[in-house]
Design a protein around this motif. Structure first.
Motif, PDB file in Angstrom:
ATOM      1  N   ALA A 103      33.532  10.187  -0.278  1.00  0.00           N
ATOM      2  CA  ALA A 103      34.187  10.472  -0.522  1.00  0.00           C
ATOM      3  C   ALA A 103      34.336  11.591  -1.023  1.00  0.00           C
ATOM      4  N   GLU A 105      37.520  14.260  -0.324  1.00  0.00           N
ATOM      5  CA  GLU A 105      38.743  14.463  -0.724  1.00  0.00           C
ATOM      6  C   GLU A 105      39.302  13.607  -1.952  1.00  0.00           C
ATOM      7  N   MET A 106      40.139  14.250  -2.684  1.00  0.00           N
ATOM      8  CA  MET A 106      40.989  13.846  -3.800  1.00  0.00           C
ATOM      9  C   MET A 106      42.268  14.628  -4.104  1.00  0.00           C
ATOM     10  N   LEU A 119      45.583   8.439  -8.326  1.00  0.00           N
ATOM     11  CA  LEU A 119      44.120   9.720  -7.611  1.00  0.00           C
ATOM     12  C   LEU A 119      43.867   8.718  -6.333  1.00  0.00           C
ATOM     13  N   PHE A 121      41.603   9.486  -2.635  1.00  0.00           N
ATOM     14  CA  PHE A 121      40.715   9.541  -2.261  1.00  0.00           C
ATOM     15  C   PHE A 121      40.265   9.367  -0.515  1.00  0.00           C
ATOM     16  N   TRP A 128      41.764   5.916   3.702  1.00  0.00           N
ATOM     17  CA  TRP A 128      42.518   6.440   2.181  1.00  0.00           C
ATOM     18  C   TRP A 128      42.124   5.874   1.377  1.00  0.00           C
ATOM     19  N   VAL A 162      30.965   9.738  -4.528  1.00  0.00           N
ATOM     20  CA  VAL A 162      32.328  10.834  -4.569  1.00  0.00           C
ATOM     21  C   VAL A 162      30.873  12.250  -4.489  1.00  0.00           C
ATOM     22  N   VAL A 166      34.872  17.359  -5.453  1.00  0.00           N
ATOM     23  CA  VAL A 166      35.043  15.829  -5.689  1.00  0.00           C
ATOM     24  C   VAL A 166      34.769  15.438  -7.522  1.00  0.00           C
ATOM     25  N   TYR A 167      33.977  15.652  -7.619  1.00  0.00           N
ATOM     26  CA  TYR A 167      33.307  15.661  -8.772  1.00  0.00           C
ATOM     27  C   TYR A 167      34.022  16.587 -10.127  1.00  0.00           C
ATOM     28  N   ASP A 169      36.155  17.603 -10.091  1.00  0.00           N
ATOM     29  CA  ASP A 169      37.410  17.645  -9.912  1.00  0.00           C
ATOM     30  C   ASP A 169      37.706  16.506 -10.775  1.00  0.00           C
ATOM     31  N   LEU A 170      36.693  15.644 -10.971  1.00  0.00           N
ATOM     32  CA  LEU A 170      36.886  14.168 -11.952  1.00  0.00           C
ATOM     33  C   LEU A 170      36.613  14.761 -13.027  1.00  0.00           C
TER      34      LEU A 170
END
Length: 206
Positions: A103, A105-106, A119, A121, A128, A162, A166-167, A169-170
């Motif tokens: 994954a 991009e988010m 969300l 991804f 997607w 992920v 991106v992680y 961002d989570l």
């Protein structure tokens, strides 16, 4: 059967991989192939591998054509602990070192009434995936680091790891909620909440 490490059709030229690609392309047609409905004969394993960094290899050489990787990814299926490429006439086992997808991009979509932003991804094969109860996030301890490895369910037992940016961002979207009487740190997508770790252990994992 050729062994990984031999020179071969890593770029999708002549040879068994070209034959397999032709069969997959013929089966795919338009739209996602219904691989869950196919039950062809098992042709054993082929020297194909998806490395932990998402690179696909054939006979030890990277498959450099993105279109060919996407084609194979569209007919990937999980049968128990085994990963197979499936067409209506045959299925072949391959090796997956970690998860078959990444994954990479988010994006956060509009929030439903009373819920968090939804969300979505993008995977490394440009699919997607909307994160929800059927496409869950899970977080596993990472041996040797004390951190967590995040994964997103893509379809029917196939997961995407992920990637680290991106992680982060989570984590930035994370919040504490009570789950079964315990204070948990996690992330929400719409009405779904996915715990990462206990609130008390947060500093040890992130």
């Amino acid at each position: 059967m050729a062994k990984e490490g031999q020179s071969g059709a890593g770029q999708g030229g002549d040879g068994p991989i070209a034959s397999l690609a032709g069969a997959v392309a013929a089966a795919a047609g338009r739209g996602p192939p219904p691989v869950h409905l196919w039950n062809p004969p098992d042709c054993g394993d082929i020297p194909m591998r998806i490395a932990a960094d998402g690179t696909w290899f054939y006979q030890g050489s990277p498959i450099g054509r993105a279109a060919l990787v996407k084609l194979f990814a569209s007919v990937l299926r999980r049968d128990g602990d085994r990963y197979v490429l499936v067409t209506p006439v045959e299925k072949c086992g391959i090796v997956v070192e970690d998860a078959p997808f990444l994954a990479v991009e988010m994006v956060a979509g509009p929030a439903p009434e009373g819920g968090a932003p939804v969300l979505r991804f993008r995977t490394n094969v440009d699919d997607w995936v909307t994160c929800d109860a059927n496409h869950a996030l899970r977080f596993e301890p990472e041996p040797g680091t004390g951190g967590l490895k995040p994964y997103l369910h893509v379809r029917r037992g196939l997961w995407a790891r992920v990637v680290r940016p991106v992680y982060y961002d989570l984590v930035a979207r994370g919040e504490e909620r009570a789950v079964d009487g315990r204070a948990m740190f996690g992330v929400a997508s719409g009405a779904a909440f996915f715990p990462m770790t206990s609130a008390d252990a947060l500093k040890d994992h992130l």
